[in-house]
Design a protein around this motif. Sequence first.
Motif, short mmCIF file in Angstrom:
data_model
loop_
_atom_site.label_atom_id
_atom_site.label_comp_id
_atom_site.label_asym_id
_atom_site.label_seq_id
_atom_site.Cartn_x
_atom_site.Cartn_y
_atom_site.Cartn_z
N VAL A 101 15.98 -8.52 16.35
CA VAL A 101 17.30 -9.16 16.36
C VAL A 101 17.32 -10.35 15.40
O VAL A 101 18.33 -10.58 14.72
N ILE A 102 16.24 -11.07 15.30
CA ILE A 102 16.16 -12.16 14.32
C ILE A 102 16.29 -11.60 12.90
O ILE A 102 17.04 -12.13 12.07
N ILE A 103 15.60 -10.52 12.63
CA ILE A 103 15.67 -9.88 11.30
C ILE A 103 17.09 -9.39 11.02
O ILE A 103 17.60 -9.57 9.91
N LEU A 104 17.74 -8.78 12.01
CA LEU A 104 19.14 -8.35 11.84
C LEU A 104 20.03 -9.54 11.52
O LEU A 104 20.90 -9.46 10.64
N THR A 105 19.84 -10.62 12.25
CA THR A 105 20.68 -11.81 12.07
C THR A 105 20.46 -12.43 10.69
O THR A 105 21.42 -12.79 10.01
N ILE A 106 19.21 -12.53 10.28
CA ILE A 106 18.91 -13.05 8.94
C ILE A 106 19.53 -12.13 7.88
O ILE A 106 20.17 -12.60 6.93
N GLY A 107 19.33 -10.84 8.05
CA GLY A 107 19.89 -9.88 7.10
C GLY A 107 21.40 -9.97 7.01
O GLY A 107 21.97 -9.94 5.91
N SER A 108 22.04 -10.07 8.14
CA SER A 108 23.50 -10.18 8.17
C SER A 108 23.97 -11.43 7.42
O SER A 108 24.92 -11.38 6.63
N SER A 109 23.28 -12.52 7.64
CA SER A 109 23.62 -13.77 6.95
C SER A 109 23.41 -13.64 5.45
O SER A 109 24.23 -14.11 4.65
N LYS A 110 22.33 -13.02 5.05
CA LYS A 110 22.05 -12.82 3.62
C LYS A 110 23.08 -11.91 2.96
O LYS A 110 23.45 -12.13 1.82
N VAL A 111 23.53 -10.88 3.68
CA VAL A 111 24.55 -9.98 3.13
C VAL A 111 25.82 -10.76 2.82
O VAL A 111 26.42 -10.59 1.75
N LYS A 112 26.24 -11.63 3.73
CA LYS A 112 27.46 -12.40 3.53
C LYS A 112 27.38 -13.29 2.29
O LYS A 112 28.39 -13.57 1.65
N LYS A 113 26.19 -13.72 1.94
CA LYS A 113 26.01 -14.65 0.81
C LYS A 113 25.83 -13.94 -0.54
O LYS A 113 25.83 -14.59 -1.57
N GLN A 114 25.67 -12.63 -0.51
CA GLN A 114 25.43 -11.88 -1.74
C GLN A 114 26.70 -11.73 -2.57
O GLN A 114 27.79 -11.57 -2.02
#
Length: 157
Positions: A101-114
């Motif tokens: 879930v931490i990895i999903l959350t980090i990934g989701s945040s990174k997607v928004k910033k791309q």
Amino acid sequence: MLYSFLLAFHSFWRWVVLVTLITSVFRTYIGKKDKLVFSRKDDQLRLLTVISAHIQLTIGVVLYAVSPIVSYFWNNFGKAVHERQIRFFGMEHITVMISAVIILTIGSSKVKKQDGDYRKHSTMFFWFGIALLLIISSIPWSFSPLTSRPNFRVFSW
């Protein structure tokens, strides 16, 4: 009673998490491969996947707090750590799932910033793919020789 309900709900909700996560990984793989636009639907699916995983994590943490298996694990740690199924639920399952879930959350945040659709798809595919592998590896599937549990539990009151 609370334990039985939470266990059944946690068992049911895993399918919601898996369907949204598998769909996310599949869509973003196709989006990356075919250089598609990262659409509003992709973004909504990203958010739905993360929300469903956070709901599952919340249920799991509450379940962890009231579980007789986990209670046995902590009260008999020296012995329980050597019992495969007890150790799985007392330590391994929760550690891997929190990590996912931490990895999903980090990934989701990174997607928004791309910037750019390809980068969004690539980022989401990478982070959500890792989370999917972790989650699949730590679900106590009915066919698992290590920690077999039913794929569906019945709600009981």
